[in-house]
Write a protein that holds these residues in place. Sequence first.
Motif, short mmCIF file in Angstrom:
data_model
loop_
_atom_site.label_atom_id
_atom_site.label_comp_id
_atom_site.label_asym_id
_atom_site.label_seq_id
_atom_site.Cartn_x
_atom_site.Cartn_y
_atom_site.Cartn_z
N GLY A 116 31.63 29.71 39.33
CA GLY A 116 31.00 30.11 40.59
C GLY A 116 31.69 31.30 41.23
N ILE A 117 33.02 31.29 41.23
CA ILE A 117 33.77 32.41 41.79
C ILE A 117 33.50 33.68 40.98
N ALA A 118 33.48 33.56 39.67
CA ALA A 118 33.21 34.73 38.82
C ALA A 118 31.80 35.26 39.06
N MET A 119 30.83 34.38 39.24
CA MET A 119 29.46 34.82 39.51
C MET A 119 29.37 35.56 40.84
N ILE A 120 30.03 35.04 41.85
CA ILE A 120 30.04 35.71 43.15
C ILE A 120 30.72 37.07 43.04
N CYS A 121 31.79 37.15 42.27
CA CYS A 121 32.48 38.43 42.09
C CYS A 121 31.61 39.44 41.37
N ILE A 122 30.84 38.99 40.40
CA ILE A 122 29.94 39.91 39.70
C ILE A 122 28.88 40.44 40.67
N ILE A 123 28.35 39.57 41.50
CA ILE A 123 27.36 40.01 42.50
C ILE A 123 28.00 41.02 43.45
N LEU A 124 29.20 40.72 43.93
CA LEU A 124 29.89 41.66 44.82
C LEU A 124 30.17 42.99 44.11
N GLY A 125 30.52 42.92 42.83
CA GLY A 125 30.80 44.14 42.08
C GLY A 125 29.58 45.02 41.92
N HIS A 126 28.40 44.43 41.89
CA HIS A 126 27.18 45.21 41.73
C HIS A 126 26.67 45.79 43.05
N LEU A 127 27.36 45.51 44.14
CA LEU A 127 26.97 46.11 45.41
C LEU A 127 27.35 47.58 45.50
N GLY A 128 28.31 48.00 44.68
CA GLY A 128 28.67 49.41 44.62
C GLY A 128 29.74 49.83 45.61
N ASN A 129 30.40 48.89 46.26
CA ASN A 129 31.47 49.22 47.20
C ASN A 129 32.76 49.42 46.40
N ALA A 130 33.34 50.62 46.48
CA ALA A 130 34.51 50.95 45.68
C ALA A 130 35.71 50.07 46.03
N SER A 131 35.87 49.72 47.28
CA SER A 131 37.00 48.88 47.69
C SER A 131 36.90 47.48 47.08
N ILE A 132 35.71 46.94 47.10
CA ILE A 132 35.50 45.61 46.51
C ILE A 132 35.65 45.68 45.00
N ASN A 133 35.10 46.72 44.39
CA ASN A 133 35.16 46.85 42.93
C ASN A 133 36.59 46.93 42.41
N ARG A 134 37.46 47.59 43.16
CA ARG A 134 38.86 47.71 42.73
C ARG A 134 39.51 46.34 42.57
N ILE A 135 39.13 45.42 43.40
CA ILE A 135 39.71 44.07 43.35
C ILE A 135 38.95 43.19 42.37
N VAL A 136 37.64 43.16 42.51
CA VAL A 136 36.81 42.23 41.75
C VAL A 136 36.85 42.52 40.25
N PHE A 137 36.82 43.78 39.87
CA PHE A 137 36.74 44.12 38.45
C PHE A 137 38.03 43.82 37.70
N THR A 138 39.09 43.44 38.39
CA THR A 138 40.35 43.13 37.70
C THR A 138 40.37 41.74 37.08
N PHE A 139 39.48 40.84 37.56
CA PHE A 139 39.60 39.47 37.06
C PHE A 139 38.29 38.77 36.72
N HIS A 140 37.13 39.27 37.11
CA HIS A 140 35.93 38.45 36.90
C HIS A 140 35.53 38.35 35.43
N VAL A 141 35.71 39.39 34.65
CA VAL A 141 35.41 39.30 33.21
C VAL A 141 36.45 38.44 32.48
N PRO A 142 37.75 38.60 32.77
CA PRO A 142 38.71 37.70 32.12
C PRO A 142 38.45 36.21 32.40
N ILE A 143 37.93 35.89 33.59
CA ILE A 143 37.59 34.48 33.86
C ILE A 143 36.54 33.99 32.87
#
Length: 90
Positions: free
Chosen positions: A16-43
């Motif tokens: 569930g956390i990974a799914m929410i992070c993927i949704i947040l990552g697709h919003l296109g906000n660079a600040s969020i992407n810097r954090i989210v893209f570090t761990f959602h795929v490894p999960i």
Amino acid sequence: MKTKSTRLQYIDIAKGIAMICIILGHLGNASINRIVFTFHVPIFFFITGYFTNKKRDLNGFIKNKARTLLVPYIISSIVIIIIGTLKGVW
């Protein structure tokens, strides 16, 4: 009659956390992407590895993955190529 669930709650929470992070990552906000893209795929890699069937041999595992992943990929690629070619002709 209630039956005991065999699902692991912490795995469902991680998915569930990974799914929410993927949704947040697709919003296109660079600040969020810097954090989210570090761990959602490894999960997702961890969860997939956790549930890999160890009873199946490597040959059976490869055949199963080829059937379930490559066949739909090849079919959809052929359809996309045909549609792209027809659009280019007209």
